[in-house]
Design a protein around this motif. Sequence first.
Motif, mmCIF file in Angstrom:
data_model
loop_
_atom_site.group_PDB
_atom_site.id
_atom_site.type_symbol
_atom_site.label_atom_id
_atom_site.label_comp_id
_atom_site.label_asym_id
_atom_site.label_seq_id
_atom_site.Cartn_x
_atom_site.Cartn_y
_atom_site.Cartn_z
ATOM 1 N N ILE A 144 -9.076 49.902 -21.037
ATOM 2 C CA ILE A 144 -10.388 49.275 -20.922
ATOM 3 C C ILE A 144 -10.580 48.334 -22.103
ATOM 4 C CG2 ILE A 144 -12.875 49.688 -20.897
ATOM 5 C CD1 ILE A 144 -12.195 52.505 -19.759
ATOM 6 N N MET A 145 -11.064 47.135 -21.813
ATOM 7 C CA MET A 145 -11.421 46.187 -22.866
ATOM 8 C C MET A 145 -12.900 45.856 -22.695
ATOM 9 S SD MET A 145 -10.103 42.283 -23.572
ATOM 10 C CE MET A 145 -8.447 42.755 -24.055
ATOM 11 N N ASN A 146 -13.694 46.195 -23.704
ATOM 12 C CA ASN A 146 -15.116 45.854 -23.718
ATOM 13 C C ASN A 146 -15.291 44.635 -24.607
ATOM 14 O OD1 ASN A 146 -16.382 48.066 -22.175
ATOM 15 N ND2 ASN A 146 -15.447 49.318 -23.751
ATOM 16 N N VAL A 147 -15.898 43.598 -24.065
ATOM 17 C CA VAL A 147 -16.079 42.357 -24.805
ATOM 18 C C VAL A 147 -17.556 42.226 -25.167
ATOM 19 C CG1 VAL A 147 -15.800 39.858 -24.769
ATOM 20 C CG2 VAL A 147 -14.126 41.323 -23.618
ATOM 21 N N THR A 148 -17.794 42.014 -26.459
ATOM 22 C CA THR A 148 -19.154 41.896 -26.974
ATOM 23 C C THR A 148 -19.310 40.576 -27.730
ATOM 24 O OG1 THR A 148 -18.634 43.025 -29.064
ATOM 25 C CG2 THR A 148 -19.357 44.406 -27.228
ATOM 26 N N ASP A 149 -20.565 40.204 -27.954
ATOM 27 C CA ASP A 149 -20.825 39.026 -28.764
ATOM 28 C C ASP A 149 -21.098 39.454 -30.199
ATOM 29 O OD1 ASP A 149 -23.458 39.995 -28.805
ATOM 30 O OD2 ASP A 149 -24.226 38.401 -27.499
ATOM 31 N N ASP A 150 -21.481 38.489 -31.039
ATOM 32 C CA ASP A 150 -21.684 38.796 -32.456
ATOM 33 C C ASP A 150 -22.941 39.620 -32.725
ATOM 34 O OD1 ASP A 150 -23.338 36.687 -31.827
ATOM 35 O OD2 ASP A 150 -22.474 35.310 -33.299
ATOM 36 N N GLU A 151 -23.744 39.881 -31.678
ATOM 37 C CA GLU A 151 -24.899 40.770 -31.805
ATOM 38 C C GLU A 151 -24.634 42.112 -31.125
ATOM 39 O OE1 GLU A 151 -28.337 38.691 -30.419
ATOM 40 O OE2 GLU A 151 -28.253 37.233 -32.051
ATOM 41 N N ASN A 152 -23.370 42.357 -30.773
ATOM 42 C CA ASN A 152 -22.911 43.606 -30.170
ATOM 43 C C ASN A 152 -23.434 43.829 -28.751
ATOM 44 O OD1 ASN A 152 -21.010 45.594 -30.691
ATOM 45 N ND2 ASN A 152 -22.577 47.136 -31.052
ATOM 46 N N HIS A 153 -23.819 42.744 -28.059
ATOM 47 C CA HIS A 153 -24.199 42.858 -26.651
ATOM 48 C C HIS A 153 -22.927 42.937 -25.820
ATOM 49 C CE1 HIS A 153 -27.897 40.652 -28.112
ATOM 50 N NE2 HIS A 153 -28.376 41.761 -27.579
ATOM 51 N N LEU A 154 -22.881 43.919 -24.911
ATOM 52 C CA LEU A 154 -21.749 44.044 -24.006
ATOM 53 C C LEU A 154 -21.837 42.932 -22.967
ATOM 54 C CD1 LEU A 154 -19.256 45.602 -23.003
ATOM 55 C CD2 LEU A 154 -20.823 46.994 -21.629
ATOM 56 N N LEU A 155 -20.818 42.070 -22.914
ATOM 57 C CA LEU A 155 -20.813 40.929 -22.008
ATOM 58 C C LEU A 155 -20.048 41.215 -20.727
ATOM 59 C CD1 LEU A 155 -20.186 38.227 -24.720
ATOM 60 C CD2 LEU A 155 -22.383 38.933 -23.724
ATOM 61 N N PHE A 156 -18.914 41.867 -20.844
ATOM 62 C CA PHE A 156 -18.139 42.266 -19.677
ATOM 63 C C PHE A 156 -17.076 43.263 -20.093
ATOM 64 C CE2 PHE A 156 -16.125 38.388 -21.222
ATOM 65 C CZ PHE A 156 -14.777 38.702 -21.240
ATOM 66 N N THR A 157 -16.504 43.914 -19.100
ATOM 67 C CA THR A 157 -15.466 44.911 -19.310
ATOM 68 C C THR A 157 -14.302 44.614 -18.372
ATOM 69 O OG1 THR A 157 -17.092 46.591 -19.907
ATOM 70 C CG2 THR A 157 -14.936 47.387 -19.185
ATOM 71 N N LEU A 158 -13.096 44.664 -18.909
ATOM 72 C CA LEU A 158 -11.891 44.591 -18.088
ATOM 73 C C LEU A 158 -11.289 45.983 -18.032
ATOM 74 C CD1 LEU A 158 -9.876 41.483 -19.373
ATOM 75 C CD2 LEU A 158 -11.328 41.636 -17.365
ATOM 76 N N GLN A 159 -10.814 46.376 -16.863
ATOM 77 C CA GLN A 159 -10.070 47.620 -16.713
ATOM 78 C C GLN A 159 -8.752 47.271 -16.055
ATOM 79 O OE1 GLN A 159 -12.213 50.708 -14.714
ATOM 80 N NE2 GLN A 159 -14.052 50.406 -15.924
ATOM 81 N N PHE A 160 -7.673 47.778 -16.612
ATOM 82 C CA PHE A 160 -6.376 47.512 -16.018
ATOM 83 C C PHE A 160 -5.515 48.738 -16.135
ATOM 84 C CE2 PHE A 160 -7.324 45.426 -19.946
ATOM 85 C CZ PHE A 160 -6.302 45.701 -20.837
ATOM 86 N N ALA A 161 -4.710 48.964 -15.081
ATOM 87 C CA ALA A 161 -3.888 50.164 -15.022
ATOM 88 C C ALA A 161 -2.673 49.905 -14.145
ATOM 89 C CB ALA A 161 -4.683 51.331 -14.459
ATOM 90 N N ALA A 162 -1.636 50.639 -14.391
ATOM 91 C CA ALA A 162 -0.453 50.628 -13.538
ATOM 92 C C ALA A 162 -0.492 51.883 -12.676
ATOM 93 C CB ALA A 162 0.809 50.618 -14.396
ATOM 94 N N LYS A 163 -0.131 51.729 -11.427
ATOM 95 C CA LYS A 163 -0.085 52.880 -10.525
ATOM 96 C C LYS A 163 1.225 52.820 -9.756
ATOM 97 C CE LYS A 163 -4.990 53.493 -9.898
ATOM 98 N NZ LYS A 163 -6.062 53.784 -8.970
ATOM 99 N N ALA A 164 1.842 53.951 -9.629
ATOM 100 C CA ALA A 164 3.076 54.053 -8.849
ATOM 101 C C ALA A 164 2.804 54.968 -7.656
ATOM 102 C CB ALA A 164 4.196 54.632 -9.709
#
Length: 91
Positions: A55-75
Amino acid sequence: MTTYYFHVDNGEFIPDGDGVDLPDLDAARQEAVRAAGEMINESKRSFWEGMTPWIMNVTDDENHLLFTLQFAAKAPSGNALYIPQTEADHA
């Protein structure tokens, strides 16, 4: 310019203490995808063997959550075939 922070949890929380100065949200989105690809590539086999979502949480310089990426491998758990669907299949 805004400073964007790319905090990652790949089984271990890795806060971004430095951030990256970028002109806008679209640039932050592009940087998030680029950085995610680089992290997967650098992880070598651990990303593919762990099968734990990152999971990658992306915030601005005021710590507001702007968006989240989730990535995973599945077999698949067994012998699986991939059969793509066509637009006719959706009608």
